[in-house]
Design a protein around this motif. Sequence first.
Motif, PDB file in Angstrom:
ATOM      1  N   ASP A 119       0.805  -1.228   0.000  1.00  0.00           N
ATOM      2  CA  ASP A 119       0.000   0.000   0.000  1.00  0.00           C
ATOM      3  C   ASP A 119       0.836   1.275   0.000  1.00  0.00           C
ATOM      4  N   LYS A 125       1.266   8.622  -2.711  1.00  0.00           N
ATOM      5  CA  LYS A 125       0.758   9.459  -1.617  1.00  0.00           C
ATOM      6  C   LYS A 125       1.880   9.653  -0.606  1.00  0.00           C
ATOM      7  N   LYS A 207      -3.273  -2.189  -7.393  1.00  0.00           N
ATOM      8  CA  LYS A 207      -3.141  -0.782  -6.989  1.00  0.00           C
ATOM      9  C   LYS A 207      -2.522   0.043  -8.114  1.00  0.00           C
ATOM     10  N   GLU A 217      -6.703  10.705  -7.174  1.00  0.00           N
ATOM     11  CA  GLU A 217      -7.942  10.344  -6.481  1.00  0.00           C
ATOM     12  C   GLU A 217      -9.114  11.265  -6.805  1.00  0.00           C
ATOM     13  N   ARG A 221      -9.689   6.002  -7.979  1.00  0.00           N
ATOM     14  CA  ARG A 221      -8.788   5.658  -6.872  1.00  0.00           C
ATOM     15  C   ARG A 221      -9.538   5.573  -5.542  1.00  0.00           C
ATOM     16  N   LEU A 224      -9.956   2.376  -3.643  1.00  0.00           N
ATOM     17  CA  LEU A 224      -8.952   1.860  -2.693  1.00  0.00           C
ATOM     18  C   LEU A 224      -9.336   2.156  -1.247  1.00  0.00           C
TER      19      LEU A 224
HETATM   20  N1  GLY Z   1      -4.130   3.834   0.491  1.00  0.00           N
HETATM   21  C1  GLY Z   1      -5.020   4.180  -0.530  1.00  0.00           C
HETATM   22  C2  GLY Z   1      -4.385   4.910  -1.656  1.00  0.00           C
HETATM   23  O1  GLY Z   1      -3.184   4.906  -1.796  1.00  0.00           O
HETATM   24  O2  GLY Z   1      -5.088   5.514  -2.430  1.00  0.00           O
END
Ligand code: GLY
Length: 348
Positions: A119, A125, A207, A217, A221, A224
């Motif tokens: 992750d 991120k 992912k 996002e 996204r 997730l």
């Molecule tokens: N942990 C969720 C993401 O990286 O979007």
Amino acid sequence: MSQKILYTNNISETITTLAGEMDPAGTFIVTDTNVAEAVLPRLSLPYPVITVAPGDENKNLTGLTSIWSRLVEAGATRKSLLINIGGGVITDMGGFAAATFKRGIRFINVPTTLLSAVDAAVGGKTGINFEGLKNEIGAFAPADAVVISTALFSTLTDEEILSGYAEMVKHGLLSSEADYRELLGRDILSINPDALLPLLEKSVKVKERIVIEDPTERGLRRALNLGHTAGHAFEAQALHKGHPVPHGHAVAWGILVEMILSNMALGFPSSELQTFTTFLKANGYGCPAVSCEDYSELIALMRHDKKNNSPSEINFTLLESPGHPVIDRSASADDITAALDIFRDLMQ
Ligand code: GLY
């Protein structure tokens, strides 16, 4: 946003080759005191080490400033390279230090936990906690490379393996029924590194696929976040009560709550609720210490989740069936109360 992801057990050679190819003006390792003691001696990498205090409570401005300060003292330039070696705290904070130092320098992530490999280390991120809020300050900044080695997981506790595996199950649920069933069929704590590797690679690819399509996002996204709206509430409440729980365990419980909401809103099959409950119990995920007196705080925590679009709604990623997620669904406080009742019945 595509990232170079390398799977290897020749960790030191892979890192030094990668760093050499990048031709940096100075390379620095960022890590925490635990990893510095337990992992770095096994790698003997030829770079200066910037060490910060371990744990999420140190993923803050003080930790970040200490990394920036060491870089300034050492005369790092825009062409320098950071190698973040550690769990999610280190890849998040080291990544943010790199993203902001001189407006951005290159970095490599080397996750030392299953959770960070599947992750935090992947997907760009980065950030720190601020004013008691998780990941409140940050930036989307992908690592130039991620080096993943299952050899680093040999010293993880059973709890840490279970915690990372929960995020893999989440990826299975988002990707396909077959992937999900494959993950559910394993006796997690008996999987050896050779058997774990293909499952992990498949999981990271899920992912990667999502992040390539929606790096910042805006839409997809958000899938997730499956399990995380309820999961973060369990995690935060446990922390407030002074009994912190591993992130992945809270996510696993959150997935069950969100499966129940999916059953209520989208007809997610009831039989799947029982199947997932059996998986949680068989693998020792435990159960949150929650009574109906905790519901209002849990719902308030869900309401404050930063992924909500407005304070009046609580946003979830739900499922029509395994492999078929639906983003941007909201649920009322009454629905969540009913789901928590069913969750407790299933888990008892
Ligand atoms: N942990 C969720 C993401 O990286 O979007």
